[in-house]
Design a protein around this motif. Structure first.
Motif, mmCIF file in Angstrom:
data_model
loop_
_atom_site.group_PDB
_atom_site.id
_atom_site.type_symbol
_atom_site.label_atom_id
_atom_site.label_comp_id
_atom_site.label_asym_id
_atom_site.label_seq_id
_atom_site.Cartn_x
_atom_site.Cartn_y
_atom_site.Cartn_z
ATOM 1 N N MET A 322 0.866 -1.179 0.000
ATOM 2 C CA MET A 322 0.000 0.000 0.000
ATOM 3 C C MET A 322 0.902 1.228 0.000
ATOM 4 O O MET A 322 2.120 1.108 0.149
ATOM 5 N N CYS A 323 0.336 2.410 -0.146
ATOM 6 C CA CYS A 323 1.144 3.613 0.000
ATOM 7 C C CYS A 323 0.308 4.726 0.605
ATOM 8 O O CYS A 323 -0.917 4.720 0.512
ATOM 9 N N ALA A 324 1.012 5.655 1.266
ATOM 10 C CA ALA A 324 0.333 6.793 1.877
ATOM 11 C C ALA A 324 -0.090 7.731 0.765
ATOM 12 O O ALA A 324 0.754 8.361 0.126
ATOM 13 N N GLU A 325 -1.387 7.809 0.509
ATOM 14 C CA GLU A 325 -1.901 8.669 -0.560
ATOM 15 C C GLU A 325 -3.345 8.987 -0.248
ATOM 16 O O GLU A 325 -4.029 8.221 0.411
ATOM 17 N N ARG A 326 -3.805 10.127 -0.722
ATOM 18 C CA ARG A 326 -5.204 10.535 -0.587
ATOM 19 C C ARG A 326 -5.720 10.314 0.839
ATOM 20 O O ARG A 326 -6.770 9.732 1.064
ATOM 21 N N GLY A 327 -4.916 10.788 1.815
ATOM 22 C CA GLY A 327 -5.346 10.769 3.211
ATOM 23 C C GLY A 327 -5.027 9.497 3.960
ATOM 24 O O GLY A 327 -5.064 9.465 5.190
ATOM 25 N N LEU A 328 -4.733 8.393 3.241
ATOM 26 C CA LEU A 328 -4.427 7.127 3.915
ATOM 27 C C LEU A 328 -3.042 7.211 4.574
ATOM 28 O O LEU A 328 -2.047 7.449 3.892
ATOM 29 N N ARG A 329 -2.977 7.031 5.906
ATOM 30 C CA ARG A 329 -1.722 7.183 6.627
ATOM 31 C C ARG A 329 -1.382 5.971 7.493
ATOM 32 O O ARG A 329 -0.218 5.723 7.768
ATOM 33 N N ILE A 330 -2.408 5.249 7.969
ATOM 34 C CA ILE A 330 -2.146 4.120 8.881
ATOM 35 C C ILE A 330 -2.960 2.899 8.451
ATOM 36 O O ILE A 330 -4.142 3.016 8.138
#
Ligand SMILES: [Zn+2]
Length: 424
Positions: A322-330
């Motif tokens: 996965m990757c940190a993008e469009r608000g996804l952080r955890i």
């Protein structure tokens, strides 16, 4: 002219590899004896159906195709709102929010010069439509069926079936007669809703669970018999049968988003500064720009909780594809316990809910995280370069699309997975 070199893929949703046996699934077992068996096959993360469907279609992990899970957040003013990826409208909602559907091409798109793929699916509409969200071939689903250009098909062509093993069987008969024997596409894919559908409301190993495993096995047997018949007539068919993920038994449900509010991290229960997209035994957390300084404290809090397993933050999301993008952080995978349930089926897991616990689900099946059993789907392949025998090196569901493309003589460029013929 009919295409003589083609691929047939069957997915038995949610079937655990360790439960495939001569007793429970005799037809799959018989097929295994004359196929390559992938003994260390893995799911993607999260191990849920909708993003896995996109991974099977594209040969890429969610970091590349952009579909985060069974639910995911989209921008909502200055924050985020959680949406159900399974709803029939979600494909267009994603297109409206981001200007596209998936970020990489599906097998159906790569095969567009040959008419795309023909997909028959009895899982959620979203999971079905992300096999071919831009309409390069045909997708048949009880919520609506589409042809090239995503043009709705006429009523007489609809897939009017029930969302259960009887529907799976009716769909399988149509798949064999109309699609495999009649229309003969380069790629035909059948996605059964069982045993997953029943596993969510049953105790793993119970009589009702074993009955739907047997029903899915019967569907595989019917497709196998049809493939045998076509091969006897001289066709070179790659036949791939597998599942998208396994299941584990629910230990406890934890209302994680409510706890983040009660601990003071989230502004209000219904605020859009921090939202959680539930994925069964895992969860994804999205943060508004205004909540950037709360990512590290929330991760610290989660790591202290007995119900939390792996917690991945920002760059660590790459470990899960996965990757940190469009608000996804955890990303949070819930705690696991490797003990058997009442029927001797191993693997307990907590689940993450948004606001309320769901005690009535305790003891039933679920999936979504990094657990050993939910991450252990089965896979077998025959035809083309595949000789019978066990393949013991790790493989992934992202390897299915490149394997199909290799058989059909297409490029596999741009895929995370690799053609399994290379290891055969
Ligand atoms: Zn599934």
């Amino acid at each position: 002219m009919p295409i003589s070199r083609r691929a047939v893929v069957v997915i038995c949703d949610g079937m655990r590899r360790d439960l495939v046996s001569a007793q429970r699934t005799p037809r799959i077992q018989e097929l295994q004896s004359r196929s390559r068996w992938f003994a260390a096959h893995r799911s993607v993360f999260p191990s849920v159906t909708r993003s896995s469907s996109a991974s099977i279609a594209t040969g890429c992990h969610p970091a590349r195709h952009g579909l985060h899970g069974n639910t995911m957040a989209l921008p909502d003013g200055a924050g985020y709102a959680v949406h159900n990826v399974g709803e029939p409208e979600f494909v267009e909602r994603l297109r409206a929010a981001s200007g596209r559907t998936l970020c990489v091409p599906t097998a159906a798109e790569r095969l567009r010069e040959q008419g795309g793929a023909i997909v028959l699916s009895n899982v959620s509409p979203g999971a079905a439509y992300f096999q071919d969200p831009d309409g390069h071939g045909h997708v048949y689903h009880r919520s609506g069926s589409y042809g090239p250009g995503r043009a709705p098909l006429p009523a007489r062509e609809h897939l009017t079936i029930s969302h259960d093993s009887a529907g799976d069987w009716a769909m399988t008969e149509r798949f064999c007669d109309e699609i495999l024997l009649g229309r003969r596409p380069a790629l035909a894919l059948l996605w059964l809703c069982e045993p997953d559908h029943t596993q969510h409301d049953a105790v793993l190993g119970s009589p009702e669970h074993l009955a739907v495993m047997a029903a899915a096995d019967r569907c595989v047997g019917a497709v196998a018999a049809t493939v045998d018949r076509l091969r006897a007539a001289g066709e070179d068919i790659l036949f791939v049968v597998g599942s998208d993920h396994g299941h584990e038994t629910i230990r406890e449900s934890v209302p994680v988003e409510r706890l983040l509010f009660e601990q003071g991290y989230k502004r209000a229960l219904d605020s859009n500064d921090i939202v959680m997209a539930p994925q069964g035994t895992s969860a994804l957390l999205y943060f508004a720009a205004s909540a950037n300084d709360r990512v590290a404290p929330v991760a610290r809090y989660l790591r202290e909780q007995p119900w939390a397993g792996r917690v991945l933050v920002d760059a660590e999301l790459a470990q899960a594809g996965m990757c940190a993008e469009r608000g996804l952080r955890i990303a949070l995978s819930m705690a696991k316990q490797d003990v058997p349930n009442a029927h001797g089926i191993a693997g307990l897991s907590d689940i993450a809910t948004r606001f309320e616990p769901t005690p009535r689900k305790t003891g039933m099946g679920q999936h979504g995280g990094f657990g050993a059993y939910e991450q252990a789907p089965f896979l077998l392949a025959s035809g083309g370069a595949f000789a019978p025998g066990d393949h013991t090196q790790p493989t992934s569901i992202v390897d299915i699309a490149p394997t199909v493309m290799r058989h059909l003589g297409h490029s596999v460029a741009g895929m995370d997975g690799r053609p399994l013929q290379d290891a055969a």
